[in-house]
Design a protein around this motif. Structure first.
Motif, PDB file in Angstrom:
ATOM      1  N   ASP A  65       0.841  -1.193   0.000  1.00 56.66           N
ATOM      2  CA  ASP A  65       0.000   0.000   0.000  1.00 56.66           C
ATOM      3  C   ASP A  65       0.878   1.246   0.000  1.00 56.66           C
ATOM      4  N   PHE A  66       0.730   2.081  -1.023  1.00 62.90           N
ATOM      5  CA  PHE A  66       1.561   3.274  -1.119  1.00 62.90           C
ATOM      6  C   PHE A  66       1.295   4.226   0.038  1.00 62.90           C
ATOM      7  N   ASP A  71       3.089   7.073   4.958  1.00 63.70           N
ATOM      8  CA  ASP A  71       2.969   7.243   6.411  1.00 63.70           C
ATOM      9  C   ASP A  71       4.277   6.886   7.105  1.00 63.70           C
ATOM     10  N   GLU A  72       4.894   5.801   6.678  1.00 64.18           N
ATOM     11  CA  GLU A  72       6.170   5.397   7.272  1.00 64.18           C
ATOM     12  C   GLU A  72       7.245   6.456   7.009  1.00 64.18           C
ATOM     13  N   SER A  73       7.218   7.054   5.829  1.00 62.13           N
ATOM     14  CA  SER A  73       8.225   8.074   5.506  1.00 62.13           C
ATOM     15  C   SER A  73       8.064   9.307   6.399  1.00 62.13           C
ATOM     16  N   GLY A  77      10.644  12.305   9.691  1.00 62.94           N
ATOM     17  CA  GLY A  77      10.723  13.747   9.870  1.00 62.94           C
ATOM     18  C   GLY A  77      11.242  14.482   8.647  1.00 62.94           C
ATOM     19  N   GLN A  78      11.536  13.752   7.584  1.00 63.18           N
ATOM     20  CA  GLN A  78      12.046  14.362   6.354  1.00 63.18           C
ATOM     21  C   GLN A  78      10.903  14.597   5.373  1.00 63.18           C
ATOM     22  N   MET A  79      10.792  15.817   4.893  1.00 54.53           N
ATOM     23  CA  MET A  79       9.813  16.131   3.855  1.00 54.53           C
ATOM     24  C   MET A  79      10.409  15.702   2.511  1.00 54.53           C
ATOM     25  N   ARG A 125       3.706  12.112  -4.497  1.00 54.13           N
ATOM     26  CA  ARG A 125       3.248  11.732  -3.159  1.00 54.13           C
ATOM     27  C   ARG A 125       1.938  10.932  -3.183  1.00 54.13           C
ATOM     28  N   LYS A 126       1.318  10.853  -4.348  1.00 57.24           N
ATOM     29  CA  LYS A 126       0.089  10.057  -4.484  1.00 57.24           C
ATOM     30  C   LYS A 126       0.351   8.713  -5.144  1.00 57.24           C
TER      31      LYS A 126
END
Length: 133
Positions: A65-66, A71-73, A77-79, A125-126
């Motif tokens: 699931d992407f 969510d894990e990324s 704390g990194q954008m 991001r999607k």
């Protein structure tokens, strides 16, 4: 033609050997010496340099699931703005291990830093494939 994360998973699952996915999450940044036109383009969502901020390898079963990957990324704390993905094939029905993925992942990060992006699938991001350039 792979146009989404789902397409990528389907293609990886269709491979005869088990796959491990390599991810490099990158943030778009504007160089300090950017011109006014470069700054304007960047403000409108174009240009800049892609800087790797997080990298990880995952077994296919761990990334079905992407949204969960995104969510894990966030926990780092990194954008990030784009994630590059590559697949690594196993041998003899055995999936590559994290240890085996370390060198290819390091090479992937360096390749992206140098602007060599053609061997990787860029996703927004999607989870949709994007064209860079």
């Amino acid at each position: 033609m792979i146009s989404s994360y789902t397409d990528l998973l389907n293609a990886a699952n269709a491979e005869p050997e088990p796959q491990r996915l390599l991810f490099v999450f990158c943030r778009a940044e504007l160089p300090d010496d950017a011109s006014e036109s470069e700054k304007a383009a960047f403000a409108s969502g174009e240009g800049g340099a892609l800087v790797p901020v997080v990298c990880v390898d995952k077994a296919l079963d761990d990334v079905t699931d992407f949204g969960a990957l995104v969510d894990e990324s966030r926990q780092t704390g990194q954008m990030w703005d784009v994630v590059f993905v590559a697949a690594m094939s196993g041998r003899g029905g055995v999936q590559p291990t994290t240890d085996e993925a370390q060198q290819p992942l390091t090479m992937m990060v360096e390749s992206i830093r140098l602007g060599h992006l053609g061997n990787y699938l860029p996703l927004d991001r999607k989870g949709q494939a994007i064209a860079l350039g």
